[in-house]
Design a protein around this motif. Structure first.
Motif, PDB file in Angstrom:
ATOM      1  N   ILE A 236       0.856  -1.185   0.000  1.00 28.24           N
ATOM      2  CA  ILE A 236       0.000   0.000   0.000  1.00 28.24           C
ATOM      3  C   ILE A 236       0.892   1.235   0.000  1.00 28.24           C
ATOM      4  CG2 ILE A 236      -1.721   1.307   1.291  1.00 28.24           C
ATOM      5  CD1 ILE A 236      -2.808  -1.212  -0.009  1.00 28.24           C
ATOM      6  N   GLU A 237       0.712   2.070  -0.987  1.00 24.47           N
ATOM      7  CA  GLU A 237       1.629   3.197  -1.187  1.00 24.47           C
ATOM      8  C   GLU A 237       1.162   4.470  -0.491  1.00 24.47           C
ATOM      9  OE1 GLU A 237       2.128   3.458  -5.386  1.00 24.47           O
ATOM     10  OE2 GLU A 237       3.246   1.569  -5.525  1.00 24.47           O
ATOM     11  N   ASP A 238       1.005   4.392   0.816  1.00 27.24           N
ATOM     12  CA  ASP A 238       0.822   5.609   1.599  1.00 27.24           C
ATOM     13  C   ASP A 238       1.499   5.391   2.944  1.00 27.24           C
ATOM     14  OD1 ASP A 238      -0.970   4.542   3.610  1.00 27.24           O
ATOM     15  OD2 ASP A 238      -2.590   4.688   2.161  1.00 27.24           O
ATOM     16  N   GLU A 239       1.639   6.439   3.726  1.00 28.71           N
ATOM     17  CA  GLU A 239       2.425   6.363   4.936  1.00 28.71           C
ATOM     18  C   GLU A 239       1.827   5.483   6.015  1.00 28.71           C
ATOM     19  OE1 GLU A 239       0.820  10.505   7.033  1.00 28.71           O
ATOM     20  OE2 GLU A 239       2.789  10.451   6.063  1.00 28.71           O
ATOM     21  N   THR A 240       0.509   5.256   5.980  1.00 28.06           N
ATOM     22  CA  THR A 240      -0.130   4.419   7.007  1.00 28.06           C
ATOM     23  C   THR A 240       0.095   2.940   6.737  1.00 28.06           C
ATOM     24  OG1 THR A 240      -2.270   4.198   5.881  1.00 28.06           O
ATOM     25  CG2 THR A 240      -1.925   6.163   7.255  1.00 28.06           C
ATOM     26  N   GLY A 241       0.145   2.569   5.468  1.00 26.94           N
ATOM     27  CA  GLY A 241       0.278   1.168   5.117  1.00 26.94           C
ATOM     28  C   GLY A 241      -0.969   0.346   5.385  1.00 26.94           C
ATOM     29  N   VAL A 242      -2.078   0.987   5.713  1.00 25.83           N
ATOM     30  CA  VAL A 242      -3.319   0.272   6.017  1.00 25.83           C
ATOM     31  C   VAL A 242      -3.961  -0.218   4.729  1.00 25.83           C
ATOM     32  CG1 VAL A 242      -5.642   0.476   6.995  1.00 25.83           C
ATOM     33  CG2 VAL A 242      -3.699   1.553   8.157  1.00 25.83           C
ATOM     34  N   SER A 243      -4.283  -1.489   4.707  1.00 27.19           N
ATOM     35  CA  SER A 243      -4.889  -2.102   3.534  1.00 27.19           C
ATOM     36  C   SER A 243      -6.397  -2.255   3.739  1.00 27.19           C
ATOM     37  CB  SER A 243      -4.292  -3.486   3.284  1.00 27.19           C
ATOM     38  OG  SER A 243      -4.978  -4.176   2.245  1.00 27.19           O
ATOM     39  N   PRO A 244      -7.175  -2.159   2.682  1.00 28.15           N
ATOM     40  CA  PRO A 244      -8.604  -2.474   2.800  1.00 28.15           C
ATOM     41  C   PRO A 244      -8.791  -3.965   2.992  1.00 28.15           C
ATOM     42  CG  PRO A 244      -8.045  -2.093   0.499  1.00 28.15           C
ATOM     43  CD  PRO A 244      -6.816  -1.755   1.308  1.00 28.15           C
ATOM     44  N   TRP A 245      -9.796  -4.304   3.771  1.00 23.70           N
ATOM     45  CA  TRP A 245     -10.069  -5.729   4.006  1.00 23.70           C
ATOM     46  C   TRP A 245     -10.675  -6.380   2.760  1.00 23.70           C
ATOM     47  CZ3 TRP A 245      -8.001  -7.587   8.318  1.00 23.70           C
ATOM     48  CH2 TRP A 245      -7.785  -6.725   9.402  1.00 23.70           C
TER      49      TRP A 245
END
Length: 245
Positions: A236-245
């Motif tokens: 995931i290319e943003d600073e949070t790295g949070v992926s959608p489930w």
């Protein structure tokens, strides 16, 4: 000294995680289905200057093996601070939804899903004795139902009725476990190291093992303010790295 158990740790991402956590001063149990292979790896690591590493036999599909590993950690450490459920298999490919044999899918689930549950339940009592217990379930972007439903996703065509679905199930279990432990100091997260070049995928992934392990450690060695019940992905290319489930 904090202790960590890493399953499937005698090669690839698991082995690199062992090295980096050893360097950070943790006592590392290098989990391996074959104890002799694990010992050989530890011998080589020790010769190269790594310390506080012990090979431990653990086959996540065999209850007796899990119990023996748990008893060893309990007798030597009295507790466990970190559990990294890294062991996994891809299964025979291709895995078409219409005709992949049930036995092939079950074999993947036995390791990737039921194996994680078995190990986690066995070690939960030792983890509860830690001041800051962490459980990191190593997952895959291929377990994201949201991304798999998006035709524009770069891995949209990488469908697998065994591997991908086992990781989706693992993600769901992670949510449930994090919820159950929410009042305790646990941090329980699903961590996708990204599509990494390893033996697991015949070195087809674009990511490096070093980057993958840095990402795993970033979301494992966390403080009390860190999130729990999340799905983080190195792809995931943003600073949070949070992926959608």
């Amino acid at each position: 000294m904090k202790s960590v158990l890493i399953t499937g740790a005698n090669r690839s991402i698991g082995l690199e995680t062992v090295k980096k956590l050893s360097e950070k001063g943790l006592f590392v149990y290098l989990g391996s289905r074959d104890l002799e292979k694990g010992k050989a790896v530890v011998k080589e690591l020790t010769a190269n200057g790594f310390g506080n590493i012990k090979a431990i036999e653990i086959d996540v599909t065999k209850p007796d093996s899990i119990l023996a590993a748990k008893n060893t950690v309990e007798s030597e450490q009295g507790k466990l601070d970190i559990l990294i459920n890294n062991a996994g298999i891809s299964g025979a490919l291709p895995q078409n939804a219409s005709n992949t044999p049930i036995k092939d899918i079950q074999e993947v689930f036995d390791t990737n899903f039921f194996g994680v549950i078995s190990v986690t339940q066995a070690f939960l009592g030792l983890l509860k004795k830690s001041d800051s217990p962490r459980i990191s379930n190593i997952t895959s972007g291929l377990g994201s139902l949201t991304l798999h439903s998006d035709p524009t996703w770069k891995y949209y065509n990488f469908k697998s009725s065994g591997y991908g679905t086992s990781k989706a199930a693992l993600n769901a279990y992670t949510i449930n476990l994090a919820y159950e432990l929410r009042e305790l100091p646990f941090k329980v997260n699903a961590i996708d190291p990204g599509y990494t070049a390893t033996d697991f995928n015949h070195h087809s992934g674009p990511g490096t093992v070093e980057s993958a392990v840095d990402f795993i450690i970033k979301h494992t060695l966390t403080d009390e303010n860190a999130p729990t019940g999340q799905f983080f992905s190195n792809d995931i290319e943003d600073e949070t790295g949070v992926s959608p489930w």
